[in-house]
Write a protein that holds these residues in place. Sequence first.
Motif, PDB file in Angstrom:
ATOM      1  N   ASP A  69       1.226  -1.346  -0.206  1.00 53.24           N
ATOM      2  CA  ASP A  69       0.222   0.257   0.402  1.00 53.24           C
ATOM      3  C   ASP A  69       0.427   1.217  -0.284  1.00 53.24           C
ATOM      4  N   PRO A  70       2.144   1.262  -0.666  1.00 49.72           N
ATOM      5  CA  PRO A  70       1.787   1.173  -2.723  1.00 49.72           C
ATOM      6  C   PRO A  70       3.081  -0.425  -2.314  1.00 49.72           C
ATOM      7  N   PRO A  71       3.260  -1.379  -2.566  1.00 48.88           N
ATOM      8  CA  PRO A  71       4.030  -2.501  -2.709  1.00 48.88           C
ATOM      9  C   PRO A  71       5.555  -2.157  -3.207  1.00 48.88           C
ATOM     10  N   ARG A  72       6.266  -1.851  -2.852  1.00 46.44           N
ATOM     11  CA  ARG A  72       7.458  -1.602  -2.996  1.00 46.44           C
ATOM     12  C   ARG A  72       8.921  -2.400  -1.177  1.00 46.44           C
ATOM     13  N   GLY A  73       9.867  -1.787  -2.253  1.00 49.48           N
ATOM     14  CA  GLY A  73      10.902  -2.526  -1.024  1.00 49.48           C
ATOM     15  C   GLY A  73      10.961  -4.449  -1.946  1.00 49.48           C
ATOM     16  N   HIS A  74      10.319  -4.219  -2.710  1.00 43.96           N
ATOM     17  CA  HIS A  74      10.715  -5.951  -3.044  1.00 43.96           C
ATOM     18  C   HIS A  74      10.551  -6.149  -4.104  1.00 43.96           C
ATOM     19  N   ARG A  75      11.358  -6.883  -4.948  1.00 43.31           N
ATOM     20  CA  ARG A  75      11.576  -7.092  -6.657  1.00 43.31           C
ATOM     21  C   ARG A  75      10.232  -7.438  -7.123  1.00 43.31           C
ATOM     22  N   HIS A  76       9.420  -8.401  -6.868  1.00 41.06           N
ATOM     23  CA  HIS A  76       8.085  -8.601  -6.634  1.00 41.06           C
ATOM     24  C   HIS A  76       7.065  -8.656  -5.930  1.00 41.06           C
ATOM     25  N   ALA A  77       7.092  -6.696  -5.350  1.00 41.41           N
ATOM     26  CA  ALA A  77       5.881  -6.543  -4.546  1.00 41.41           C
ATOM     27  C   ALA A  77       4.789  -6.318  -4.908  1.00 41.41           C
ATOM     28  N   THR A  78       4.458  -6.387  -5.971  1.00 42.25           N
ATOM     29  CA  THR A  78       3.120  -5.938  -6.236  1.00 42.25           C
ATOM     30  C   THR A  78       2.009  -7.673  -5.910  1.00 42.25           C
ATOM     31  N   ASP A  79       3.003  -8.869  -6.940  1.00 42.50           N
ATOM     32  CA  ASP A  79       2.491 -10.196  -6.486  1.00 42.50           C
ATOM     33  C   ASP A  79       2.795 -10.446  -5.070  1.00 42.50           C
ATOM     34  N   ALA A  80       3.496 -10.239  -4.314  1.00 40.93           N
ATOM     35  CA  ALA A  80       3.716 -11.165  -2.901  1.00 40.93           C
ATOM     36  C   ALA A  80       2.800 -10.389  -2.429  1.00 40.93           C
ATOM     37  N   CYS A  81       2.686  -8.768  -2.195  1.00 31.09           N
ATOM     38  CA  CYS A  81       1.957  -8.341  -1.769  1.00 31.09           C
ATOM     39  C   CYS A  81      -0.621  -8.519  -1.790  1.00 31.09           C
ATOM     40  N   ALA A  82      -0.584  -9.120  -3.501  1.00 33.63           N
ATOM     41  CA  ALA A  82      -1.467  -9.880  -3.807  1.00 33.63           C
ATOM     42  C   ALA A  82      -1.770 -10.872  -3.032  1.00 33.63           C
ATOM     43  N   GLU A  83      -0.441 -11.732  -3.065  1.00 29.63           N
ATOM     44  CA  GLU A  83      -0.774 -13.369  -2.449  1.00 29.63           C
ATOM     45  C   GLU A  83      -1.230 -12.757  -0.899  1.00 29.63           C
ATOM     46  N   LEU A  84      -0.668 -11.704  -0.016  1.00 33.49           N
ATOM     47  CA  LEU A  84      -0.750 -11.433   0.713  1.00 33.49           C
ATOM     48  C   LEU A  84      -1.675 -10.858   1.411  1.00 33.49           C
ATOM     49  N   THR A  85      -2.882 -10.501   0.217  1.00 36.06           N
ATOM     50  CA  THR A  85      -3.581  -9.652   0.913  1.00 36.06           C
ATOM     51  C   THR A  85      -4.839 -11.041   0.055  1.00 36.06           C
ATOM     52  N   ALA A  86      -5.168 -11.596  -0.384  1.00 43.06           N
ATOM     53  CA  ALA A  86      -5.867 -12.816  -0.817  1.00 43.06           C
ATOM     54  C   ALA A  86      -5.450 -13.703   0.582  1.00 43.06           C
ATOM     55  N   ALA A  87      -4.835 -13.898   1.022  1.00 45.13           N
ATOM     56  CA  ALA A  87      -4.421 -15.288   2.212  1.00 45.13           C
ATOM     57  C   ALA A  87      -4.503 -14.433   3.300  1.00 45.13           C
ATOM     58  N   ASP A  88      -5.289 -12.672   3.349  1.00 43.59           N
ATOM     59  CA  ASP A  88      -4.810 -12.255   4.640  1.00 43.59           C
ATOM     60  C   ASP A  88      -3.632 -12.450   5.558  1.00 43.59           C
ATOM     61  N   GLY A  89      -2.954 -11.998   4.425  1.00 48.07           N
ATOM     62  CA  GLY A  89      -1.535 -12.343   5.865  1.00 48.07           C
ATOM     63  C   GLY A  89      -0.843 -13.771   6.148  1.00 48.07           C
ATOM     64  N   ARG A  90      -1.419 -13.883   6.077  1.00 48.37           N
ATOM     65  CA  ARG A  90      -1.196 -15.723   6.869  1.00 48.37           C
ATOM     66  C   ARG A  90      -0.428 -16.830   5.387  1.00 48.37           C
ATOM     67  N   ILE A  91       0.833 -16.693   5.093  1.00 49.79           N
ATOM     68  CA  ILE A  91       1.191 -16.872   4.820  1.00 49.79           C
ATOM     69  C   ILE A  91       1.103 -18.379   4.737  1.00 49.79           C
ATOM     70  N   ALA A  92       0.650 -19.424   5.297  1.00 50.78           N
ATOM     71  CA  ALA A  92       1.056 -20.839   5.545  1.00 50.78           C
ATOM     72  C   ALA A  92      -0.801 -21.239   4.640  1.00 50.78           C
ATOM     73  N   ASP A  93      -1.171 -20.031   4.339  1.00 49.10           N
ATOM     74  CA  ASP A  93      -2.619 -20.198   3.889  1.00 49.10           C
ATOM     75  C   ASP A  93      -2.862 -19.722   1.956  1.00 49.10           C
ATOM     76  N   ILE A  94      -1.548 -19.131   1.546  1.00 54.03           N
ATOM     77  CA  ILE A  94      -1.557 -19.103   0.085  1.00 54.03           C
ATOM     78  C   ILE A  94      -1.788 -20.365  -0.448  1.00 54.03           C
ATOM     79  N   PRO A  95      -2.403 -20.399  -1.745  1.00 56.28           N
ATOM     80  CA  PRO A  95      -2.553 -21.594  -2.041  1.00 56.28           C
ATOM     81  C   PRO A  95      -1.258 -22.408  -3.148  1.00 56.28           C
ATOM     82  N   PRO A  96      -0.833 -23.211  -3.376  1.00 58.09           N
ATOM     83  CA  PRO A  96       0.442 -24.162  -3.938  1.00 58.09           C
ATOM     84  C   PRO A  96       0.114 -23.704  -4.902  1.00 58.09           C
ATOM     85  N   ARG A  97       1.113 -23.525  -6.324  1.00 52.79           N
ATOM     86  CA  ARG A  97       1.202 -22.750  -7.691  1.00 52.79           C
ATOM     87  C   ARG A  97       0.955 -23.982  -7.926  1.00 52.79           C
TER      88      ARG A  97
END
Length: 137
Positions: A61-89
């Motif tokens: 908000d806004p995504p920054r500081g990470h080379r894939h910040a936009t994707d990483a923030c979108a994945e965290l948002t979808a999982a409500d910040g729970r990394i363990a709940d991110i669906p496997p690719r």
Amino acid sequence: MTHISWKAVRAGLLAALVLLACAAPARAGGGHSGEDSWLMLTVTPGETPSTGENGTMLRCDPPRGHRHATDACAELTAADGRIADIPPREGVVCPMIYAPVTAHADGMWRGRPIDYTETFPNTCTMTARTGSIFTIA
């Protein structure tokens, strides 16, 4: 000489305050600012998490500081910040080579503390399981 009444000065100041209040950006995400959505991310070879401060700071908000910040923030948002709940690719096939890596995230997600540590058999498995979060190298 021009005379300005106090009434005119007060009206001008009030109008300026109203314009400033209307021009202030609204907060997105239910009143949470991006400053309370950040993670310090580390990936360490082996089975022991990094104890140092060396890592990558991901801010959203806004995504920054990470080379894939936009994707990483979108994945965290979808999982409500729970990394363990991110669906496997889907469709990812990783080699069965044991070269363990330990992923660690420490920070805040929308005002909630995050402390995540997991050891994966290799970086391919880590990326397949956690998405873009730990693609920091």
